[in-house]
Design an enzyme around this catalytic site. Structure first.
Site, mmCIF file in Angstrom:
data_model
loop_
_atom_site.group_PDB
_atom_site.id
_atom_site.type_symbol
_atom_site.label_atom_id
_atom_site.label_comp_id
_atom_site.label_asym_id
_atom_site.label_seq_id
_atom_site.Cartn_x
_atom_site.Cartn_y
_atom_site.Cartn_z
ATOM 1 N N SER A 667 -20.931 87.498 99.906
ATOM 2 C CA SER A 667 -21.773 88.475 100.818
ATOM 3 C C SER A 667 -23.102 88.045 100.808
ATOM 4 O O SER A 667 -23.934 88.381 101.520
ATOM 5 C CB SER A 667 -21.444 89.900 100.715
ATOM 6 O OG SER A 667 -21.852 90.284 99.158
ATOM 7 N N LYS A 710 -25.282 99.237 100.352
ATOM 8 C CA LYS A 710 -26.236 98.262 100.528
ATOM 9 C C LYS A 710 -27.436 98.671 101.267
ATOM 10 O O LYS A 710 -28.561 98.420 100.730
ATOM 11 C CB LYS A 710 -25.539 96.956 101.114
ATOM 12 C CG LYS A 710 -24.482 96.318 100.349
ATOM 13 C CD LYS A 710 -23.955 94.849 100.676
ATOM 14 C CE LYS A 710 -22.738 94.284 99.711
ATOM 15 N NZ LYS A 710 -22.439 93.199 100.519
#
Length: 819
Positions: A667, A710
């Site tokens: 990611s 996040k």
């Protein structure tokens, strides 16, 4: 706020799932009807219905899914419904095998008749324990016994009398001594002394000796006939006893035989009992010390449970008591065995210690779950069965053979050496349902060749439900039912809306609701606690908010420490300004059941080289395979996109700064690529932004996991330092459908203090982070002047020129050295 190149940040509506208060036409869940069926589990439910009703024995089922999905409750309910419509299975007992006691006999009976047989046998033996001694006390028996005794005594006395008479006629006396019989001479009716006998002449002594020898021979013949007479005496007594016992036993057992007429196995057993009772009538004539009571014993009042009567016990293994007859009543059993050890599955043979040795008998056979579930359904936890030694193999063997054979693991492994039993196996007609996780199912399918043949049906429980108009009403009813089951307050519509949001949050997908009913039930019960604290009549949205906040507070110590290290500049993270080759990447930390996002500084350095991108994390064995894969994809993008007419002449290093643990996942590959291109183009990156997303070899930004955590992790750092309106997070456009952010982030976005920008390509990321156009290669094969991509390609071309010049100088120096 709009980005430098026109990408539009997401509105607040895009940050929440598509559900609102207007979707609910009720005030509280108390007014909602109970749900019908099982929401979102149609596929698994249909499979379980098939498993419950299909007649073939090898269609056992494996229920797979995550814990909390309601697998156990739904399985029990479906099997319970199917079991109620089925007839009660037959009872099973173990009885003594009088011909081979080590092989107990298994007998099946109509439902509820096993206990009746046991009680009938107890009554039978108790009655005989009183009746048989009474028969042996009767005047008729005593007269017949005396007649036999007198006949034997008279015959013996007559034989001995004849010998004595003949001896006296020969002038020989037979004297009894402690050592037996001895002989002496008679004269004038008097026994001669030794002196008188020696005074006789030789002829007289010879005559006496001949007479005594003849007498001794006759006496020996008489005495030798005694054992035969005694044997005949015992035979006559035994015949008398048996004939008398037969009368009592036949009369007593007739009632039992009549009660179980038509059951062949029971009739055969009762006949064996009859013969054994007649042959062992003395068992009823024993005193408390175990000895016989004598010639004419008194009645024995010991009842059925005494040791000498154990041989006539009926060991009930399974009994289905009910008021109705066979096939009528409570239906088939549904058994859930929580501790599926070998003994708990197939039964066991117990042992008792006697005189230092282990002994057993058929009364010490105990049933297992397969016996109790025979004719019905058995529910087992797959992991527990696999963990218990020998349990999985025993279960498979029973299912393959169609019978339950009890054995001792110690005997099988030769750990004990003692007398054991070999009971008749019991035919098995049970549908087994294993409940486990998907990993268990896939591993068994791949590694156990027997598994696909024995468990042909897989009931796969869904983890999530599509959030559409048709699901909203059913899901609200599900929430109301969970509250009723937990006996909590009803929830108002606002609380239901918040639970919808938390449900979406649990799936990580704004278009899906979780089917983890345990998770929902926990939220409802905790919210009920907080509603009680404020003395509210119903659970409101504020109670759900409190639950979420308290959960995060309880589990957030490490998150708070991590954020504190950033805000105190112990861990260096910039949230404003610009830096070349430096970018804020985002990751998720999972600690127990709590996940939170944290930003990480990622830096890149470049110089001329041989085309190698050094992943410092991988070089130090801190990078996982997925992270290494992302680096290789990044290299592929660079090689195919820039300076395609020149060799790749780059040396670059990438590292997560102040990272001291393992790194995995791809990611951060978009962040790594942007940092690398920033270093090459010498284009500063806006530090008020963070980015997450993976990249493929064509430069497309792909979806990642944990997007909500996040975003919130970077937002919390920015909020702690002060929101500027410039700050935000760049996410893959494919992740927009996963957004379900906390209210603090949504409010900041609505106020224009924070922004979330979707990206589709790496060029979008470059433009947003550098404020410069990325540039598209034109028809002439070049990028527009001043674009980031043009600067990258020019830098790589320059590196190639440096490498060529360096290589040429090296060859020139080599020729000089050779000459």
């Amino acid at each position: 706020m709009t980005g430098p190149t026109g990408r539009t940040p997401l509105s607040e509506e895009a940050l929440r799932p598509a559900v609102s208060r207007a979707d609910f036409d009720f005030d509280t869940t108390e007014s909602l009807p109970e749900p019908t069926g099982w929401l979102g589990q149609d596929r698994a439910v249909d499979t379980l219905h098939m498993a419950a009703t299909i007649p073939h024995s090898d269609f056992n089922a494996f229920v797979l899914g995550r814990p909390g999905s309601g697998r156990h409750a739904i399985t029990r309910e479906i099997l319970g419904q199917a079991a109620a419509a089925r007839p009660r299975p037959r009872d099973w007992v173990y009885v003594n095998n009088f011909e081979a006691p080590h092989k107990p006999t298994a007998i099946d009976l109509p439902p509820g008749r096993a206990v009746a047989l046991r009680r009938a046998m107890e009554t039978l033996v108790d009655d005989l324990a009183n009746e048989i001694p009474a028969l042996f006390e009767s005047e008729d028996y005593q007269a017949r016994r005396r007649a036999i005794e007198e006949t034997f005594s008279q015959a013996h006395e007559e034989a001995m009398g004849a010998v004595f008479k003949k001896a006296r006629a020969r002038n020989v006396a037979i004297l009894r001594t402690p050592m037996g019989f001895t002989f002496a001479a008679l004269k004038d009716g008097e026994v001669l002394s030794q002196e008188a006998y020696r005074a006789l002449d030789d002829a007289e002594q010879a005559a006496f000796e001949a007479a005594m020898e003849e007498t001794q021979k006759e006496l020996s013949e008489a005495l030798q006939s005694v054992p035969g007479q005694q044997k005949e005496h015992r035979r006559q007594v035994e015949e008398l006893n048996q004939s008398l016992a037969r009368e009592g036993v036949d009369a007593a057992i007739a009632g039992v035989s009549q009660a179980f007429a038509g059951h062949e196995k029971v009739e055969a057993y009762l006949e064996a009992v009859r013969r054994d009772l007649i042959d062992n009538a003395e068992l009823f004539l024993m005193r408390e010390d175990g000895a016989e009571a004598g010639t004419f014993p008194v009645a024995n009042t010991r009842h059925f449970a005494k040791p000498q009567f154990q041989r006539y016990t009926v060991n009930v293994m399974v009994s289905h008591d009910g008021a109705g007859g066979e096939g009528v009543g409570e239906g088939a059993p549904v058994v859930a065995e929580d501790l599926p050890t070998l003994a708990n599955l197939i039964g066991r043979i117990e042992y008792a210690s006697q005189m230092g040795a282990l002994v057993t008998n058929f009364t010490m056979i105990r049933p297992g779950a397969l016996h109790r579930a025979n004719g019905g359904y058995l529910i087992l936890d797959a992991r527990q069965v696999l963990l218990e030694p020998m349990a999985w193999d025993a279960l498979k063997r029973c299912l393959r053979s169609g019978e339950i054979a009890i054995f001792s693991p110690g005997e099988r492994l030769s750990l004990i050496s003692t007398v054991s039993l070999d009971p008749d196996p019991v035919p098995l007609r049970t549908r087994v349902v294993l409940i486990g996780e998907r990993l268990h199912y896939y591993l068994l399918s791949a590694l156990d060749p027997d598994f696909p043949h024995l468990f042909k049906l897989a009931a796969d429980f869904s983890d999530r439900l599509a959030l559409d108009a048709s699901a909203k009403a059913g899901y609200a009813r599900l929430i109301g039912d969970l509250a009723r089951q937990a006996k909590t307050r009803a929830l108002d519509a606002g609380a239901v809306l918040r639970l919808f949001q938390e449900s979406v949050r649990a799936t990580g997908d704004a278009e899906r609701l979780t089917l983890n009913t345990d998770h929902l039930s926990d939220l409802v019960r905790e919210a009920d606690y907080w509603a009680d604290q404020r003395s509210a009549a119903t659970i409101g949205a504020r109670d759900i908010d409190t639950v979420v906040a308290e959960r995060e507070r309880r589990a957030g110590r490490l998150r708070d420490l991590d954020q504190e290290m950033i805000t105190r500049d112990t861990v260096l993270i910039d949230t404003d300004g610009q830096h070349t080759g430096q970018i804020n990447a985002l990751s998720v930390l999972q600690i127990g059941g709590f996940a939170f996002g944290r930003p990480s500084r990622l830096t890149a350095r470049t110089r001329p080289g041989s085309g190698k991108v050094v992943d410092i994390e991988r070089e130090t064995d801190l990078g996982g395979p997925l992270h290494s894969k992302g680096i290789l994809i990044l290299q592929g993008y660079l090689a195919a996109t820039y300076a395609t007419k020149a060799p790749m002449s780059l040396w670059a290093s990438l590292v997560f700064e102040q990272s001291y643990g393992g790194v995995d996942g791809d990611s951060a590959s978009a962040a790594e690529l942007v940092a690398l291109l920033s270093s090459l183009a010498e284009a500063p990156i806006d530090q008020s932004l963070a980015i997450t997303g993976s990249v493929n070899q064509f430069g497309d930004i792909q979806a990642i996991g944990g997007v909500n955590e996040k975003i919130e992790g970077f937002f919390d750092i920015c909020a702690a330092r002060g929101l500027t309106g410039r700050q935000g997070v760049l996410i893959p456009a494919a992740n927009v459908k996963n957004l379900c952010l906390r209210e603090r982030v949504v409010e900041a976005v609505a106020a224009g203090d924070f922004r979330i920008v979707p990206l589709t390509t790496i060029d979008d990321a470059l433009e947003e982070l550098t404020g410069c156009p990325a540039g598209v290669r034109g028809d002439d094969g070049t990028y527009p002047p001043g674009s980031v991509n043009r600067r990258v390609e020019e830098r790589l071309t320059g590196f190639a020129d440096i490498r060529r010049r360096f290589a040429g100088e090296g060859r020139h120096d080599g020729r000089q050295g050779a000459s």
